[in-house]
Design a protein around this motif. Structure first.
Motif, PDB file in Angstrom:
ATOM      1  N   VAL A   1       0.837  -1.204   0.000  1.00 26.44           N
ATOM      2  CA  VAL A   1       0.000   0.000   0.000  1.00 26.44           C
ATOM      3  C   VAL A   1       0.867   1.246   0.000  1.00 26.44           C
ATOM      4  CG1 VAL A   1      -1.805   1.239   1.256  1.00 26.44           C
ATOM      5  CG2 VAL A   1      -1.839  -1.260   1.180  1.00 26.44           C
ATOM      6  N   MET A   2       1.958   1.197   0.742  1.00 22.44           N
ATOM      7  CA  MET A   2       2.861   2.338   0.778  1.00 22.44           C
ATOM      8  C   MET A   2       3.520   2.574  -0.594  1.00 22.44           C
ATOM      9  SD  MET A   2       6.381   2.926   2.785  1.00 22.44           S
ATOM     10  CE  MET A   2       7.192   2.296   1.323  1.00 22.44           C
TER      11      MET A   2
ATOM     12  N   PRO B   1      -0.141   9.272  -5.902  1.00 21.57           N
ATOM     13  CA  PRO B   1      -0.286  10.709  -5.715  1.00 21.57           C
ATOM     14  C   PRO B   1       1.038  11.470  -5.752  1.00 21.57           C
ATOM     15  CG  PRO B   1      -0.513   9.586  -3.607  1.00 21.57           C
ATOM     16  CD  PRO B   1      -0.218   8.549  -4.642  1.00 21.57           C
ATOM     17  N   LEU B   2       2.143  10.822  -5.338  1.00 20.47           N
ATOM     18  CA  LEU B   2       3.409  11.542  -5.182  1.00 20.47           C
ATOM     19  C   LEU B   2       4.332  11.407  -6.387  1.00 20.47           C
ATOM     20  CD1 LEU B   2       4.173  10.579  -1.463  1.00 20.47           C
ATOM     21  CD2 LEU B   2       3.034  12.632  -2.338  1.00 20.47           C
ATOM     22  N   MET B   3       4.154  10.388  -7.203  1.00 22.80           N
ATOM     23  CA  MET B   3       5.020  10.110  -8.355  1.00 22.80           C
ATOM     24  C   MET B   3       6.482  10.011  -7.945  1.00 22.80           C
ATOM     25  SD  MET B   3       2.956   9.704 -10.802  1.00 22.80           S
ATOM     26  CE  MET B   3       4.077   9.663 -12.195  1.00 22.80           C
ATOM     27  N   ASN B   4       6.703   9.431  -6.765  1.00 23.99           N
ATOM     28  CA  ASN B   4       8.069   9.257  -6.247  1.00 23.99           C
ATOM     29  C   ASN B   4       8.518   7.841  -6.588  1.00 23.99           C
ATOM     30  OD1 ASN B   4      10.484   9.321  -4.901  1.00 23.99           O
ATOM     31  ND2 ASN B   4       9.644  10.053  -2.964  1.00 23.99           N
TER      32      ASN B   4
END
Length: 302
Positions: free
Chosen positions: A254-255, A262-265
């Motif tokens: 999930v992380m 949402p973060l596109m990291n």
């Protein structure tokens, strides 16, 4: 007057050598689709490994170990430990529930009953995982079937919160991975000869003693294999913890999704995936070591 023999010896015809691929070449040709598929998986894993040492916005050109250092922060470390703990607990519970089912399947004499048991065990694998998770939402919700049944029996006065916590996620993990525990254990128990059980019974052992002292020890490789499969499957589970646990049970998969969506990291998500893969492979390697050691002990005893 001498007569010529009616049957003349036929000259041995030279054996024609068959032209074609050698056995080794035919074996490699037979394995080529599987090897190609494995090659794609290895290439994808290497790409994920490269992105894990990149930087946000420069995944292919940058180089940094900050993503791995970020995993040492309390939130990410807690997520990793939670993932391993739930996967381990679910593996233990699934194996304990699978042992009697597997033993029953291995000792059924009727082919029809064996097929019925096998179909019932494989049913979770035939149903979409998303549908199974929504089914658990209907069962475990505050107004779900389980709470309504408990309240109707007078066991509870108010609904129990079974969703969005670790208990609900654990039930979903055990149910979805249950067939992965049953099949290898049933295969191992089917390989235990009846003569061992009959010999133990002749010496005065009860059925429970025969099962505990003969069947279980000889089926230990299958039990370890089933537990390993359940652990590896649940350690990377995403749908079950997301729907049944929400954001309150932040398992590592999930992380990873939150880092991408949402973060596109991508580097942080790739680093978490690499750590999860390495941890799972280490545990599977230990499991394979103990399984092989136990199998060698059983072969030596026979």
């Amino acid at each position: 007057m001498e007569h010529q023999p009616l049957i003349h010896p036929l000259s041995a015809a030279p054996a024609r050598s068959r032209r074609g691929l050698s056995p080794t070449a035919r074996a490699w040709f037979f394995l080529s689709p599987s090897m190609l598929f494995l090659g794609v998986l290895i290439a994808a894993s290497l790409l994920v490994l490269r992105m894990s040492v990149g930087t946000k916005g420069a995944e292919w050109s940058g180089f940094s170990l900050a993503s791995y250092g970020q995993l040492l922060e309390p939130y990410y470390l807690k997520s990793l430990l939670l993932t391993l703990r739930l996967a381990l607990i679910s593996a233990v519970i699934a194996v304990l529930l699978a042992i009697p089912v597997a033993y029953t399947m291995s000792r059924l004499a009727s082919p029809l009953l064996r097929r019925v048991f096998l179909a019932a065990v494989l049913l979770p694998l035939l149903v979409n995982l998303l549908l199974q998770s929504y089914g658990w939402l209907v069962i475990l919700g505050p107004a779900g079937m389980l709470n309504q049944a408990l309240m109707g029996l007078g066991l509870i006065k108010r609904p129990i919160m079974l969703l969005y916590n670790q208990n609900g996620v654990l039930m979903g993990l055990v149910q979805t991975a249950f067939p992965l525990a049953v099949l290898p254990i049933a295969s191992a128990m089917r390989g235990v000869a009846r003569s061992y059980e009959e010999a133990a019974a002749t010496l005065g052992a009860s059925r429970f003693q025969v099962f505990r002292q003969v069947v279980l020890p000889m089926s230990l490789p299958g039990i370890i294999t089933g537990a390993t499969l359940v652990f590896a499957y649940n350690a990377s589970s995403f749908v079950v913890p997301l729907l049944l646990g929400g954001r309150r049970v932040p398992m590592l998969a999930v992380m990873v999704h939150d880092q991408i969506a949402p973060l596109m990291n991508w580097p942080a998500a790739s680093a978490a995936g690499v750590v999860l893969i390495i941890t799972t492979l280490l545990i599977m390697t230990l499991s394979e070591y103990f399984t092989g050691r136990r199998r060698r002990m059983l072969e030596a005893s026979q």
